[in-house]
Design a protein around this motif. Structure first.
Motif, PDB file in Angstrom:
ATOM      1  N   ALA A 178       0.818  -1.212   0.000  1.00  0.00           N
ATOM      2  CA  ALA A 178       0.000   0.000   0.000  1.00  0.00           C
ATOM      3  C   ALA A 178       0.854   1.265   0.000  1.00  0.00           C
ATOM      4  O   ALA A 178       0.506   2.261  -0.640  1.00  0.00           O
ATOM      5  N   PHE A 179       1.974   1.235   0.690  1.00  0.00           N
ATOM      6  CA  PHE A 179       2.840   2.421   0.722  1.00  0.00           C
ATOM      7  C   PHE A 179       3.477   2.677  -0.633  1.00  0.00           C
ATOM      8  O   PHE A 179       3.711   3.817  -1.017  1.00  0.00           O
ATOM      9  N   GLY A 180       3.765   1.640  -1.377  1.00  0.00           N
ATOM     10  CA  GLY A 180       4.381   1.843  -2.683  1.00  0.00           C
ATOM     11  C   GLY A 180       5.746   2.496  -2.555  1.00  0.00           C
ATOM     12  O   GLY A 180       6.385   2.468  -1.500  1.00  0.00           O
ATOM     13  N   TRP A 205       8.575  14.250   1.224  1.00  0.00           N
ATOM     14  CA  TRP A 205       8.575  12.912   1.811  1.00  0.00           C
ATOM     15  C   TRP A 205       7.439  12.764   2.820  1.00  0.00           C
ATOM     16  O   TRP A 205       6.726  11.761   2.830  1.00  0.00           O
ATOM     17  N   ALA A 206       7.262  13.795   3.645  1.00  0.00           N
ATOM     18  CA  ALA A 206       6.218  13.751   4.673  1.00  0.00           C
ATOM     19  C   ALA A 206       4.815  13.870   4.067  1.00  0.00           C
ATOM     20  O   ALA A 206       3.903  13.123   4.435  1.00  0.00           O
ATOM     21  N   THR A 207       4.634  14.811   3.161  1.00  0.00           N
ATOM     22  CA  THR A 207       3.294  14.995   2.581  1.00  0.00           C
ATOM     23  C   THR A 207       2.896  13.792   1.725  1.00  0.00           C
ATOM     24  O   THR A 207       1.712  13.441   1.653  1.00  0.00           O
ATOM     25  N   PRO A 229      11.645  -0.926   9.669  1.00  0.00           N
ATOM     26  CA  PRO A 229      11.184  -1.239   8.304  1.00  0.00           C
ATOM     27  C   PRO A 229      11.853  -2.489   7.749  1.00  0.00           C
ATOM     28  O   PRO A 229      13.063  -2.667   7.903  1.00  0.00           O
ATOM     29  N   ARG A 230      11.058  -3.340   7.068  1.00  0.00           N
ATOM     30  CA  ARG A 230      11.606  -4.585   6.531  1.00  0.00           C
ATOM     31  C   ARG A 230      11.212  -4.843   5.079  1.00  0.00           C
ATOM     32  O   ARG A 230      11.978  -5.428   4.326  1.00  0.00           O
ATOM     33  N   ALA A 280      12.616   1.391   0.952  1.00  0.00           N
ATOM     34  CA  ALA A 280      12.772   2.465  -0.038  1.00  0.00           C
ATOM     35  C   ALA A 280      12.417   3.817   0.569  1.00  0.00           C
ATOM     36  O   ALA A 280      13.100   4.823   0.299  1.00  0.00           O
ATOM     37  N   TRP A 281      11.368   3.872   1.393  1.00  0.00           N
ATOM     38  CA  TRP A 281      11.006   5.128   2.062  1.00  0.00           C
ATOM     39  C   TRP A 281      12.104   5.545   3.045  1.00  0.00           C
ATOM     40  O   TRP A 281      12.460   6.729   3.141  1.00  0.00           O
ATOM     41  N   MET A 282      12.628   4.583   3.765  1.00  0.00           N
ATOM     42  CA  MET A 282      13.715   4.878   4.694  1.00  0.00           C
ATOM     43  C   MET A 282      14.928   5.414   3.942  1.00  0.00           C
ATOM     44  O   MET A 282      15.544   6.417   4.344  1.00  0.00           O
ATOM     45  N   ASP A 283      15.251   4.784   2.842  1.00  0.00           N
ATOM     46  CA  ASP A 283      16.391   5.212   2.037  1.00  0.00           C
ATOM     47  C   ASP A 283      16.183   6.618   1.492  1.00  0.00           C
ATOM     48  O   ASP A 283      17.118   7.432   1.468  1.00  0.00           O
ATOM     49  N   ALA A 284      14.957   6.915   1.054  1.00  0.00           N
ATOM     50  CA  ALA A 284      14.668   8.248   0.515  1.00  0.00           C
ATOM     51  C   ALA A 284      14.794   9.320   1.593  1.00  0.00           C
ATOM     52  O   ALA A 284      15.298  10.425   1.331  1.00  0.00           O
TER      53      ALA A 284
END
Length: 267
Positions: free
Chosen positions: A105-107, A123-125, A146-147, A153-157
Motif C-alpha cells: 500500500a505504501f508503494g 517525503w512527509a506529505t 522497516p523490513r 525504499a522510504w527509509m532510504d529516501a
C-alpha cells in the motif's frame, strides 16, 4: 453398391520402435502431461489460481472499503472464492498478510528534491497522502523497524534527503523517525476529529464555537488566565473550511519540525 470404408489410420506398434524412438516418445508424453491423472492434466498450461500479489491486492481492496478487520484471512478467501486454508501456501499468518499489505500500500516514495528541506517536506506529505488513500494503515501497530522493500525504499529516501548535511547517522535516523511519527499522529488525530464532526453533522468552525461557549460558561479566569484571554480574543472566530484548516495545521507542525532540523544542521 458397396461404399468404400474410410481408410483407418495405422495403429502404432511400440515393438516396431527403436530404443531411441521409445525414449523420445516417453519424454514427449511426460512433457505433455499425458502420463498424469486427468484432473492434473486438465490444469496443464493454465495459470495458477492464486499468487501472493492477487491475495495482497484483494486484501488491500477489502481494507480500503471495510477497515483492517475487513481484510481477515476468512474474508479475503471468500472474496477470492477459495478456502482460508488455501491461503496459507502463500502467507504464513494474518500478521504476515498485514505486513505484505502495508508494504504494498505504501508503494514507492516520490522522487526527492536535491535540497534537504523540500525533500523532507515532500517525503512527509507523500506519506500523508498514502494514509489518506489507505486509512487502515494507521491501525497497524508499529512493531519494529522497516523490513519490506517499499518500507526500506522510504527509509532510504528519507536518509538520502539528508545526505549532504553534517548530521550523523543517528541524527538522520532520528529526524526521519520524528517526521514519520508526526505524519502518522497528525493523520490519526485529524481523522478522529473529522469522524466526530461527521457524527454530529457539524463543521470545524461550528464545533469550535460550541466548545468555546460551553467552556466559557464555567471558566474561572483567575485559574486559567491564558485560556480566558484566548476566548476573549475570539481566536476561533474565523476558521477556514475543514480541509483547508487541516492542511494548514499539518503544514504548521511540519514546518516546526523542519525548523528544528535546520537548527540542528547549523550547529
Amino acid at each position: 453398391m458397396a461404399r468404400d470404408r474410410p481408410e483407418q489410420p495405422a495403429r502404432l506398434n511400440l515393438s516396431d520402435l527403436s530404443a531411441e524412438d521409445l525414449a523420445v516418445l516417453r519424454r514427449k508424453v511426460k512433457a505433455d502431461g499425458f502420463d498424469q491423472p486427468s484432473a492434473v492434466r486438465a490444469r496443464v498450461g493454465r495459470p495458477a489460481e492464486l499468487d501472493v500479489e492477487r491475495i495482497v491486492s484483494t486484501a488491500i481492496a477489502l481494507a480500503d472499503r471495510h477497515g483492517l478487520t475487513g481484510a481477515s484471512l476468512t474474508k479475503v478467501a471468500a472474496a477470492l472464492h477459495v478456502t482460508p486454508m488455501s491461503l496459507y501456501r502463500y502467507v504464513k499468518s494474518k500478521d504476515g498478510l498485514t505486513d505484505l499489505m502495508a508494504d504494498a500500500a505504501f508503494g514507492l516514495p516520490p522522487v526527492a528534491d536535491p535540497q534537504w528541506r523540500p525533500a523532507l517536506h515532500g517525503w512527509a506529505t507523500a506519506q500523508l497522502d498514502v494514509f489518506a488513500r489507505h486509512p487502515w494503515l494507521a491501525q497497524i501497530p508499529i512493531s519494529g523497524t522497516p523490513r519490506g522493500p517499499h518500507a526500506i525504499a522510504w527509509m532510504d529516501a528519507g536518509l538520502a534527503a539528508l545526505r549532504e548535511t553534517n548530521l550523523s547517522w543517528g541524527a538522520k535516523i532520528g529526524v526521519i523517525t520524528v517526521i514519520g511519527g508526526y505524519v502518522r499522529q497528525a493523520f490519526v488525530t485529524g481523522r478522529h476529529l473529522a469522524e466526530r464532526r461527521l457524527v454530529e453533522q457539524i463543521d470545524e468552525a461550528e464545533s469550535l464555537r460550541i466548545y468555546q461557549e460551553e467552556v466559557s460558561a464555567h471558566l474561572d479566569p483567575t485559574r486559567f488566565p491564558e485560556v480566558a484571554r484566548l476566548f476573549a480574543d475570539q481566536a476561533f472566530a474565523e476558521v477556514p473550511p475543514d480541509q483547508e484548516s487541516a492542511d494548514a495545521d499539518f503544514a504548521f507542525g511540519l514546518d516546526l519540525i523542519l525548523d528544528g532540523v535546520a537548527a540542528t544542521i547549523s550547529r
